[in-house]
Design a protein around this motif. Sequence first.
Motif, short mmCIF file in Angstrom:
data_model
loop_
_atom_site.label_atom_id
_atom_site.label_comp_id
_atom_site.label_asym_id
_atom_site.label_seq_id
_atom_site.Cartn_x
_atom_site.Cartn_y
_atom_site.Cartn_z
N VAL A 113 -21.07 -2.29 0.02
CA VAL A 113 -19.89 -1.66 -0.55
C VAL A 113 -19.12 -2.71 -1.34
N TYR A 114 -18.54 -2.28 -2.43
CA TYR A 114 -17.83 -3.18 -3.33
C TYR A 114 -16.37 -2.75 -3.47
N LEU A 115 -15.52 -3.70 -3.71
CA LEU A 115 -14.13 -3.41 -4.04
C LEU A 115 -13.80 -4.20 -5.31
N GLN A 116 -13.70 -3.48 -6.40
CA GLN A 116 -13.31 -4.10 -7.66
C GLN A 116 -11.80 -4.06 -7.76
N MET A 117 -11.19 -5.21 -7.85
CA MET A 117 -9.73 -5.30 -7.88
C MET A 117 -9.31 -5.85 -9.24
N ASN A 118 -8.54 -5.06 -9.95
CA ASN A 118 -8.07 -5.45 -11.28
C ASN A 118 -6.55 -5.60 -11.28
N ARG A 119 -6.06 -6.32 -12.26
CA ARG A 119 -4.60 -6.52 -12.42
C ARG A 119 -3.98 -6.94 -11.09
N LEU A 120 -4.55 -7.94 -10.51
CA LEU A 120 -4.09 -8.40 -9.20
C LEU A 120 -2.65 -8.90 -9.26
N LYS A 121 -1.94 -8.67 -8.16
CA LYS A 121 -0.55 -9.08 -8.03
C LYS A 121 -0.43 -10.04 -6.85
N SER A 122 0.65 -10.78 -6.81
CA SER A 122 0.84 -11.71 -5.71
C SER A 122 0.89 -10.99 -4.37
N GLU A 123 1.38 -9.77 -4.37
CA GLU A 123 1.45 -9.01 -3.12
C GLU A 123 0.08 -8.52 -2.64
N ASP A 124 -0.95 -8.73 -3.44
CA ASP A 124 -2.31 -8.42 -2.99
C ASP A 124 -2.90 -9.55 -2.15
N THR A 125 -2.19 -10.65 -2.07
CA THR A 125 -2.66 -11.77 -1.27
C THR A 125 -2.78 -11.37 0.19
N ALA A 126 -3.98 -11.54 0.73
CA ALA A 126 -4.24 -11.11 2.11
C ALA A 126 -5.66 -11.51 2.47
N VAL A 127 -5.97 -11.36 3.73
CA VAL A 127 -7.35 -11.42 4.18
C VAL A 127 -7.89 -10.00 4.11
N TYR A 128 -8.99 -9.83 3.42
CA TYR A 128 -9.59 -8.51 3.23
C TYR A 128 -10.76 -8.35 4.20
N TYR A 129 -10.75 -7.24 4.92
CA TYR A 129 -11.76 -6.97 5.93
C TYR A 129 -12.60 -5.77 5.52
N CYS A 130 -13.90 -5.93 5.66
CA CYS A 130 -14.82 -4.84 5.45
C CYS A 130 -14.91 -4.02 6.73
N ALA A 131 -15.12 -2.71 6.59
CA ALA A 131 -15.23 -1.83 7.74
C ALA A 131 -16.30 -0.79 7.47
N ALA A 132 -16.87 -0.25 8.54
CA ALA A 132 -17.93 0.74 8.38
C ALA A 132 -17.96 1.68 9.58
N GLY A 133 -18.60 2.82 9.34
CA GLY A 133 -18.73 3.79 10.42
C GLY A 133 -17.40 4.43 10.78
N GLY A 134 -17.34 5.04 11.94
CA GLY A 134 -16.12 5.69 12.36
C GLY A 134 -15.92 7.01 11.63
N TYR A 135 -14.67 7.36 11.36
CA TYR A 135 -14.37 8.63 10.73
C TYR A 135 -13.10 8.54 9.92
N TYR A 136 -12.97 9.50 9.00
CA TYR A 136 -11.75 9.60 8.20
C TYR A 136 -11.17 10.98 8.43
#
Length: 120
Positions: free
Chosen positions: A78-101
């Motif tokens: 899975v990919y996450l394309q992030m454009n026009r990044l802002k300073s508030e996007d600063t974070a640790v990004y975690y991948c997740a899978a399975g489960g439910y929505y």
Amino acid sequence: VQLQASGGGLVQAGDSLRLSCAASGRTFSSDIMGWFRQAPGLEREFVAAVRRGGSVRYLSDSATGRFTISRDNAKNTVYLQMNRLKSEDTAVYYCAAGGYYSGSYSPAYWGQGTQVTVSS
């Protein structure tokens, strides 16, 4: 299911980054794959998720219009394309899978985080 995230880094505001997350193991159970993030001092928050077919996607308000989530089922990635990044996007990004929505995403599996730092 094991999840390996990559692609984080240090960028300037306005730049783009693409995060990747490769799944291995019992990947047949990963109907949904997605991303969360956690900034210093804040709780982990949902960013985006996509169902196996790729056409059903969920995005947080902060991601809508700037981020795109996609997946390659042949590569179990899975990919996450992030454009026009802002300073508030600063974070640790975690991948997740399975489960439910159901109004929100509750993953069954978590990957290790990848740091994204956006300098202003």
